[in-house]
Design an enzyme around this catalytic site. Structure first.
Site, PDB file in Angstrom:
ATOM      1  N   HIS A 182       0.829  -1.201   0.000  1.00  0.00           N
ATOM      2  CA  HIS A 182       0.000   0.000   0.000  1.00  0.00           C
ATOM      3  C   HIS A 182       0.865   1.253   0.000  1.00  0.00           C
ATOM      4  O   HIS A 182       2.045   1.236   0.383  1.00  0.00           O
ATOM      5  CB  HIS A 182      -0.918   0.004   1.221  1.00  0.00           C
ATOM      6  N   GLU A 211      -2.543  -7.423   7.364  1.00  0.00           N
ATOM      7  CA  GLU A 211      -1.338  -7.170   8.154  1.00  0.00           C
ATOM      8  C   GLU A 211      -1.187  -8.190   9.282  1.00  0.00           C
ATOM      9  O   GLU A 211      -2.161  -8.806   9.743  1.00  0.00           O
ATOM     10  CB  GLU A 211      -1.422  -5.753   8.733  1.00  0.00           C
TER      11      GLU A 211
END
Length: 232
Positions: free
Chosen positions: A9, A82
């Site tokens: 990201h 994550e």
């Protein structure tokens, strides 16, 4: 063979000073949105069979930038989310660097389970399992993008390189960088690593080719005995 594009990201206001983890509501910063747009522009010429994302906002926003002009749906897979850092989530990295667990994370990550959270070995297992399942789903000529997080990408790359998880801190995945892995029946091939600017037009193999070595354009390889593809 299947070609996986791993994108981290773009930048967020917490990238760098704070371990964001699964903190909700962490969006791309202005710089991160610019990075996502630049990534979308880089990938515009490449046909993607799927665009998959971690469910966290910063990844979804990056993936949606890529999907924007394609009319493609962004699919989510929590296994690309994550690491669950537990009690470390949301804490400044400067503070965490003083924790006795910090040097273990750096030198022996395979032994680490974050307090109240997840082990890095479990992160690697779930992410690699997801990659293998998406590879099977999209088939041997599939080319797809996964937008994920630094530690997740590094863990997948370590597996592809045949490295022990304790070596994954030697790998870098910068914000909005692109890492490309080609999976063949023989082994994975890492084609790009932490790439932030090169052309991607050669990443989809030509129709009708039967790639053996997994290189971007070649169809056969003498690498096992000669050390290279035999081309210059």
């Amino acid at each position: 063979m299947t070609t996986l594009l791993l994108a981290r990201h773009g930048l967020t206001p917490l990238t760098g000073p704070v371990l964001a983890g699964w903190t909700p509501g962490v969006h791309l910063s202005d710089a991160g949105r610019a990075q996502a747009d630049a990534l979308a522009l880089r990938l515009a010429s490449l046909e993607l069979d799927a665009i998959v994302s971690s469910p966290l906002e910063r990844c979804l926003e990056t993936a949606r930038a890529v999907a924007g002009g394609r009319g493609q749906e962004v699919l989510t897979d929590e296994r690309f989310g994550e690491c669950r850092y537990g009690e470390w989530t949301g804490r400044p990295l400067a503070e965490l660097a003083k924790d006795p667990l910090w040097p273990v994370v750096q030198a022996h990550p395979s032994a680490v389970t974050f307090p109240g959270g997840e082990s890095l070995a479990a992160v690697q297992h779930r992410a690699v399992t997801a990659v293998r399942e998406w590879n099977a789903r999209l088939g041997p000529r599939g080319v797809y993008l996964v937008c994920s997080h630094g530690d997740v990408i590094k863990a997948v790359v370590a597996d592809a390189l045949g490295l022990h998880l304790d070596q994954f801190q030697r790998i870098t995945a910068d914000p909005a960088s692109l890492t490309v892995i080609r999976y063949t029946p023989l082994r994975p091939f890492v084609l790009r690593l932490n790439d932030v600017g090169s052309d991607v037009t050669g990443l989809r193999p030509p129709e009708g080719s039967e790639e053996v070595d997994g290189g971007e354009n070649s169809t056969v390889s003498d690498a096992a005995v000669g050390g290279g593809s035999g081309t210059t």
